[in-house]
Design an enzyme around this catalytic site. Structure first.
Site, mmCIF file in Angstrom:
data_model
loop_
_atom_site.group_PDB
_atom_site.id
_atom_site.type_symbol
_atom_site.label_atom_id
_atom_site.label_comp_id
_atom_site.label_asym_id
_atom_site.label_seq_id
_atom_site.Cartn_x
_atom_site.Cartn_y
_atom_site.Cartn_z
ATOM 1 C CE1 TYR A 1 -3.108 11.065 -4.622
ATOM 2 C CE2 TYR A 1 -1.287 9.553 -3.715
ATOM 3 C CZ TYR A 1 -2.680 9.682 -4.226
ATOM 4 O OH TYR A 1 -3.593 8.595 -4.138
ATOM 5 C CD1 TRP B 1 -3.494 7.813 0.188
ATOM 6 C CD2 TRP B 1 -4.901 6.876 1.738
ATOM 7 N NE1 TRP B 1 -4.751 7.060 -0.208
ATOM 8 C CE2 TRP B 1 -5.466 6.575 0.456
ATOM 9 C CE3 TRP B 1 -5.623 6.395 2.780
ATOM 10 C CZ2 TRP B 1 -6.542 5.783 0.380
ATOM 11 C CZ3 TRP B 1 -6.561 5.431 2.722
ATOM 12 C CH2 TRP B 1 -7.135 5.211 1.483
HETATM 13 N N1 MGD Z 1 4.657 0.576 -7.263
HETATM 14 C C1 MGD Z 1 3.737 0.892 -6.779
HETATM 15 N N2 MGD Z 1 3.513 2.167 -6.122
HETATM 16 C C2 MGD Z 1 2.410 2.874 -5.652
HETATM 17 C C3 MGD Z 1 1.211 2.087 -5.857
HETATM 18 C C4 MGD Z 1 1.315 0.672 -6.206
HETATM 19 O O1 MGD Z 1 0.264 0.133 -6.300
HETATM 20 N N3 MGD Z 1 2.393 0.208 -6.600
HETATM 21 N N4 MGD Z 1 -0.128 2.595 -5.145
HETATM 22 C C5 MGD Z 1 -0.130 4.333 -5.193
HETATM 23 C C6 MGD Z 1 -1.399 4.469 -4.359
HETATM 24 S S1 MGD Z 1 -2.767 3.862 -4.930
HETATM 25 C C7 MGD Z 1 -1.270 5.454 -3.263
HETATM 26 S S2 MGD Z 1 -2.483 6.140 -2.725
HETATM 27 C C8 MGD Z 1 0.113 5.970 -3.035
HETATM 28 C C9 MGD Z 1 0.212 6.065 -1.600
HETATM 29 O O2 MGD Z 1 1.189 7.269 -1.202
HETATM 30 P P1 MGD Z 1 1.134 8.030 -0.074
HETATM 31 O O3 MGD Z 1 -0.247 8.359 0.339
HETATM 32 O O4 MGD Z 1 2.012 9.228 -0.246
HETATM 33 O O5 MGD Z 1 1.595 7.185 1.037
HETATM 34 P P2 MGD Z 1 1.969 7.143 2.762
HETATM 35 O O6 MGD Z 1 3.019 6.395 3.044
HETATM 36 O O7 MGD Z 1 0.356 6.971 3.089
HETATM 37 O O8 MGD Z 1 2.350 8.880 3.056
HETATM 38 C C10 MGD Z 1 1.778 9.691 3.744
HETATM 39 C C11 MGD Z 1 2.690 10.415 4.635
HETATM 40 O O9 MGD Z 1 2.045 11.184 5.360
HETATM 41 C C12 MGD Z 1 2.593 11.315 6.580
HETATM 42 N N5 MGD Z 1 1.687 11.854 7.622
HETATM 43 C C13 MGD Z 1 0.756 11.000 8.184
HETATM 44 N N6 MGD Z 1 -0.031 11.778 8.997
HETATM 45 C C14 MGD Z 1 0.421 12.812 8.877
HETATM 46 C C15 MGD Z 1 0.015 14.490 9.266
HETATM 47 O O10 MGD Z 1 -0.857 14.429 10.151
HETATM 48 N N7 MGD Z 1 0.764 15.490 8.906
HETATM 49 C C16 MGD Z 1 1.663 15.341 8.006
HETATM 50 N N8 MGD Z 1 2.215 16.646 7.686
HETATM 51 N N9 MGD Z 1 2.203 14.116 7.606
HETATM 52 C C17 MGD Z 1 1.490 13.255 7.948
HETATM 53 C C18 MGD Z 1 3.107 10.019 6.783
HETATM 54 O O11 MGD Z 1 4.251 10.011 7.794
HETATM 55 C C19 MGD Z 1 3.560 9.648 5.344
HETATM 56 O O12 MGD Z 1 4.798 9.727 5.127
HETATM 57 O O13 MGD Z 1 1.164 5.134 -3.476
HETATM 58 C C20 MGD Z 1 1.190 4.790 -4.854
HETATM 59 N N10 MGD Z 1 2.366 4.113 -5.128
HETATM 60 N N1 MGD Z 2 -3.669 -3.218 3.949
HETATM 61 C C1 MGD Z 2 -3.611 -1.951 3.179
HETATM 62 N N2 MGD Z 2 -4.712 -1.838 2.481
HETATM 63 C C2 MGD Z 2 -4.782 -0.793 1.522
HETATM 64 C C3 MGD Z 2 -3.890 0.161 1.342
HETATM 65 C C4 MGD Z 2 -2.572 -0.275 2.053
HETATM 66 O O1 MGD Z 2 -1.489 0.399 1.984
HETATM 67 N N3 MGD Z 2 -2.638 -1.319 2.964
HETATM 68 N N4 MGD Z 2 -3.906 0.884 0.285
HETATM 69 C C5 MGD Z 2 -5.163 1.368 -0.049
HETATM 70 C C6 MGD Z 2 -5.128 2.396 -1.322
HETATM 71 S S1 MGD Z 2 -4.409 3.725 -1.235
HETATM 72 C C7 MGD Z 2 -5.625 1.708 -2.380
HETATM 73 S S2 MGD Z 2 -5.677 2.709 -3.828
HETATM 74 C C8 MGD Z 2 -6.186 0.352 -2.701
HETATM 75 C C9 MGD Z 2 -5.572 -0.288 -3.954
HETATM 76 O O2 MGD Z 2 -6.422 -1.358 -4.353
HETATM 77 P P1 MGD Z 2 -5.908 -2.301 -5.453
HETATM 78 O O3 MGD Z 2 -5.476 -1.140 -6.556
HETATM 79 O O4 MGD Z 2 -6.784 -3.226 -5.972
HETATM 80 O O5 MGD Z 2 -4.843 -3.001 -4.901
HETATM 81 P P2 MGD Z 2 -3.410 -3.635 -5.025
HETATM 82 O O6 MGD Z 2 -2.897 -4.233 -3.880
HETATM 83 O O7 MGD Z 2 -2.691 -2.707 -6.130
HETATM 84 O O8 MGD Z 2 -3.815 -5.014 -6.095
HETATM 85 C C10 MGD Z 2 -4.689 -6.065 -5.609
HETATM 86 C C11 MGD Z 2 -4.238 -7.190 -6.454
HETATM 87 O O9 MGD Z 2 -4.736 -6.951 -7.792
HETATM 88 C C12 MGD Z 2 -3.875 -8.227 -8.557
HETATM 89 N N5 MGD Z 2 -3.460 -7.468 -9.758
HETATM 90 C C13 MGD Z 2 -2.350 -6.755 -10.092
HETATM 91 N N6 MGD Z 2 -2.518 -6.634 -11.413
HETATM 92 C C14 MGD Z 2 -3.340 -7.419 -11.934
HETATM 93 C C15 MGD Z 2 -3.911 -7.580 -13.484
HETATM 94 O O10 MGD Z 2 -3.134 -7.059 -14.230
HETATM 95 N N7 MGD Z 2 -4.947 -8.371 -13.432
HETATM 96 C C16 MGD Z 2 -5.397 -8.917 -12.321
HETATM 97 N N8 MGD Z 2 -6.699 -9.743 -12.655
HETATM 98 N N9 MGD Z 2 -5.324 -8.670 -11.323
HETATM 99 C C17 MGD Z 2 -4.133 -7.878 -10.955
HETATM 100 C C18 MGD Z 2 -2.724 -8.426 -7.532
HETATM 101 O O11 MGD Z 2 -2.400 -9.814 -7.453
HETATM 102 C C19 MGD Z 2 -2.999 -7.657 -6.360
HETATM 103 O O12 MGD Z 2 -2.602 -8.392 -4.955
HETATM 104 O O13 MGD Z 2 -5.796 -0.340 -1.549
HETATM 105 C C20 MGD Z 2 -6.264 0.199 -0.303
HETATM 106 N N10 MGD Z 2 -6.028 -0.758 0.879
HETATM 107 MO MO MO Z 3 -4.290 4.731 -3.392
#
Ligand code: MGD
Ligand code: MGD
Ligand code: MO
Length: 752
Positions: free
Chosen positions: A113, A115
């Site tokens: 998994y 991005w």
């Molecule tokens: N506590 C907590 N944990 C969370 C979340 C949260 O809300 N709270 N959110 C979750 C969510 S929604 C997501 S999507 C995940 C994100 O988790 P990830 O998608 O695993 O996070 P990234 O840091 O984007 O990791 C992408 C990796 O790919 C590498 N990369 C970039 N380009 C390339 C390439 O061309 N080739 C290769 N081989 N590698 C590359 C980057 O250096 C990086 O290390 O985290 C989750 N974890």
């Molecule tokens: N700048 C930036 N933008 C991103 C990303 C990033 O890494 N950086 N990651 C992208 C990815 S992979 C994803 S999946 C999306 C995630 O999008 P979301 O899941 O919507 O994002 P989060 O930042 O986890 O949470 C947004 C807000 O939800 C509120 N929240 C948390 N828990 C609760 C709850 O129980 N109730 C309510 N009402 N609010 C709550 C928190 O205050 C938090 O700031 O963001 C995307 N956008």
């Molecule tokens: Mo995500």
């Protein structure tokens, strides 16, 4: 030496990138973007950072003792030996071959998994999946950390895939701006998150749309734990996290109590309302879900709940729900209950009314755009059928053969010997990293492609250095964006980095599958092939796309596929005639009670949406704060972190709390503190923020996990503390937002 400038796209949007003498020098905003993201600024420093992986690297004791698991416990604790490419590729190919021969391809986990980077051909996930399918198959993963629970619950309730709902059956911004009078935003509509979208968003417009909507006199209510989840001009209804369902139930109870429920809509378009109503009124369980019942749970005063319910019933109302709400224990419930509330209001299928998910979560949601076929690498069928819900990785590694439930099925975890990761960072994204560290000792071999020495790369056995997008040619295009980019190689590969594609092609050749994997093409050949297919598909749909040579010359173009004319009224046909245009649910209607889910017999996801009291395993008396770990504002997940962390005082990461919580703990604003619970601990810098509800600590994700000798993470990664448990047996999604912690000043830190 003169400087060259090209336009690149990325998950955080397009930007101008400059290079001189083989080095990136500067990233600058693009004029076409009304609200460009600052994230790009860190690109040059990150690309040339000392933490780049220079050469293929093999962990010392794996190299000496291969094959076998004996030394797995040393992962992340010992050094690597750099090897020439050919030797490292030979080792990896022999090991893959050994595992597939001795244990079968179902012993290889390739869910991988993450991005990775934008760019259609050098898309890391597509590359690794294609490679593993070509050489015999792999155990895959289902859904995402983003929307795991949503992807399970929505098909039961609305009869369509969650992603189809997101892209095809939600109100687009022009429709909202013109029609919506009340927007109730659970979790806000967050400009910080809207910077990012899969594959890129070129014009960042979410903030602009909210402003426009507000100028029409519409009321925008941000319901949630943080004021900053919506712009300043929105109203803030502070709410304790994880309690949205209680508030929604009280709103629903009020509608029912005051005769505001749209009975006619429910009778025509929904099923199961009687069962939900018995639960609302208390006929089913003796507890009416009144505002007085909800107030002490969610922290919203009863009168405010009643007033909001009346407003919602008397104006065109759109309920929006952030993705964060379902990234929590019982995360299926707020999604189901939001649909139920919208159905009771009877505005589903009316312009600007009903319910929608993920506005602002990523920038593309709500874009009015004509969807075109993609430009994706073809995937041969994967011969292995086994998969896991993506967030169950540690369970799988810790419990081979173990039984688990998922969305009505009983399944078993496969016995994984080899893990292959490309384009993701599990030691960023997974919960309870201490537990993942234990699980990670189990496989015999872990192979990772990475540009940087991330926490995951440091815990692998074989690390192949990957190029970044600036070191290779690619095409940029996202499904929710009208722009098309040619991205040239701006600089040569850093040190000995290679493209993921070339690494896989070299391995496929050693494994006897060169022709299957490459089809006789090199990277340039594939790009031309994918692009031409896309161009022809688009032409068949009447959209003219320049030739690749024209695009190369121009750099980027906008396709005529965006604008208000592409905004449709979602669910309009269904609303007009539910018999003729039924939903894909068993009843053809919106299911407010699901016989199917009820038959699963899950106490953590019953047959109708319900308030399930939080079941965190840690005592609230000892760990008085709920930990939220939202996405970071200044980067994408853990990407570019190396450059940002270099700024003096930037790490450990900042944790924000209400000033009263600092006071109660003798914490000074700006002080270093230890955030801890029974699972782990991390350092963090404390910041007072009156825009955070009391009882909550907000620590964004993305710091590079770096536990010291006593196990305390020194960078501020919240996943040192989060709980690794599925949302429920239905969705098995990540429940990152449900965790309890305590904070103490560093000097006197005790406990944990
Ligand atoms: N506590 C907590 N944990 C969370 C979340 C949260 O809300 N709270 N959110 C979750 C969510 S929604 C997501 S999507 C995940 C994100 O988790 P990830 O998608 O695993 O996070 P990234 O840091 O984007 O990791 C992408 C990796 O790919 C590498 N990369 C970039 N380009 C390339 C390439 O061309 N080739 C290769 N081989 N590698 C590359 C980057 O250096 C990086 O290390 O985290 C989750 N974890
Ligand atoms: N700048 C930036 N933008 C991103 C990303 C990033 O890494 N950086 N990651 C992208 C990815 S992979 C994803 S999946 C999306 C995630 O999008 P979301 O899941 O919507 O994002 P989060 O930042 O986890 O949470 C947004 C807000 O939800 C509120 N929240 C948390 N828990 C609760 C709850 O129980 N109730 C309510 N009402 N609010 C709550 C928190 O205050 C938090 O700031 O963001 C995307 N956008
Ligand atoms: Mo995500």
């Amino acid at each position: 030496m003169h400087e060259v400038e090209k336009v690149f796209t990325s998950h955080w949007g397009a930007f101008r990138l400059r290079a001189r003498g083989g080095r990136l020098t500067q990233a600058l905003p693009l004029a076409a973007d009304p609200d460009p993201s600052d994230i790009a600024r860190a690109v040059p420093a990150a690309v040339h950072h000392r933490s780049r992986v220079a050469r293929p690297s093999v962990r010392r004791s794996w190299l000496e003792g291969r094959p076998g698991a004996r030394a797995g416990r040393l992962r992340g604790r010992e050094g690597f030996v750099e090897l020439p490419w050919d030797e490292a590729l030979d080792l990896a190919a022999q090991e893959i071959d050994r595992v597939r021969r001795d244990h079968g391809p179902e012993a290889i986990y390739g869910g991988s998994y993450g991005w990775g980077s934008a760019g259609r051909f050098h898309h890391a996930q597509s590359q690794v999946h294609r490679f593993l399918s070509c050489i015999g198959g792999y155990v895959s993963s289902f859904a995402s950390y983003s929307t795991g629970a949503a992807q399970a619950i929505i098909p039961h309730v609305l009869g369509m895939e969650f992603l189809r709902l997101t892209w095809e059956e939600q109100n687009a911004w022009p429709m909202i701006a013109e029609n919506t009078r009340t927007m109730v935003m659970f979790g806000g509509v967050n400009r910080k998150n809207a910077q990012v979208s899969m594959g890129g968003v070129t014009r960042h417009e979410v903030g602009g749309w909210l402003e426009r909507l507000s100028r029409t006199g519409a009321r925008l209510v941000n319901v949630g734990p943080q004021r900053a989840d919506a712009p300043e001009f929105c109203e803030w209804l502070p709410l304790a996290p994880g309690t949205d369902v209680a508030l929604m139930l009280a709103l629903a109870w009020t509608l029912e109590d005051e005769g505001l429920t749209d009975r006619a809509f429910l009778a025509r378009c929904a099923t199961g309302y009687e069962r939900l109503r018995d639960y609302l009124t208390g006929a089913a369980d003796g507890q009416p879900k009144t505002p007085e019942w909800a107030a002490p749970i969610c922290g919203v005063a009863p009168e405010r709940i009643r007033a909001l319910a009346r407003r919602m019933a008397s104006t065109r109302t759109l309920i929006t729900v952030a993705w964060s709400l379902q990234r929590a224990r019982h995360g299926e419930q707020p999604y189901w209950m939001a649909v139920a509330l919208a159905a009771m209001l009877g505005q589903i299928g009316l312009p600007g009314g009903g319910v929608g998910f993920g506005y602002g979560a990523i920038g593309g949601v709500g874009a009015a755009i004509r969807r075109l076929g993609g430009m994706t690498l073809p995937q041969p069928p994967n011969p292995v059928r086994d998969f896991i819900p993506v967030a169950r990785i540690a369970d799988m590694l810790l419990d081979p053969g173990g039984r688990f439930e998922f969305n009505g099925r009983v399944m078993r975890y496969p016995d994984i010997r080899l893990v292959y990761w490309c384009g993701g960072n599990p030691f960023h994204h997974h919960q309870d990293l201490g537990r993942l560290s234990r699980a990670w000792t189990r496989p015999e071999t872990i192979i990772v492609h990475e540009p940087w020495w991330t926490a995951t790369a440091r815990r692998a056995d074989i690390v192949f250095p990957a190029t970044t997008p600036y070191e290779r040619e690619d095409i940029g295009r996202a499904g929710a964006d009208p722009f098309l980019f040619h991205m040239p190689a701006m600089i040569p590969p850093v040190a000995e980095a290679r493209n993921d594609y070339d690494i896989f092609a070299a391995l496929a050749a050693r494994l006897g599958e060169a022709e299957r994997f490459t089809e006789g093409r090199d990277a340039a050949g594939w790009i031309a092939h994918l692009y031409e297919r896309f161009r022809q598909q688009a032409a068949a749909e009447g959209v003219e796309v320049p030739t690749l040579d024209e695009l190369r010359a121009r750099g980027w173009v906008e396709l005529p596929i965006a604008g208000a004319e592409h905004a449709r009224v979602p669910f309009a046909r269904f609303r007009a005639d539910p018999e003729a245009a039924p939903l894909g649910t068993p009843s053809g209607r919106i299911e407010l009670f699901s016989e199917r889910i009820a038959a699963f017999g899950y106490d953590d996801c019953p047959g109708h949406p319900a308030w399930l009291a939080p079941d965190d395993d840690l005592p609230a008396e000892r760990y008085r704060l709920k930990l939220l770990s939202p996405q970071p504002a200044d980067k994408l997940h853990s990407q570019l972190e190396c450059a940002l962390a270099d700024a003096p005082g930037a790490r450990p990461q900042t944790v924000r709390l209400h000033p009263s919580e600092l006071h109660a703990r003798g914490l000074r604003d700006g002080a270093l503190a230890r955030v801890f619970n029974d699972r782990g601990a991390t350092l963090a810098r404390v910041r007072a923020d009156p825009g955070v509800v009391p009882g909550v600590a907000v620590l964004p994700t993305g710091a590079w996990f770096d536990p010291g000798p006593d196990g305390t993470d020194r960078q501020g990664n919240p996943n040192a503390l989060t709980r690794d448990l599925g949302t429920s047996r239905l969705g098995q999604g990540s429940s990152a937002h449900t965790a309890r912690v305590e904070i103490a000043p560093l000097e006197t830190a005790a406990g944990g």
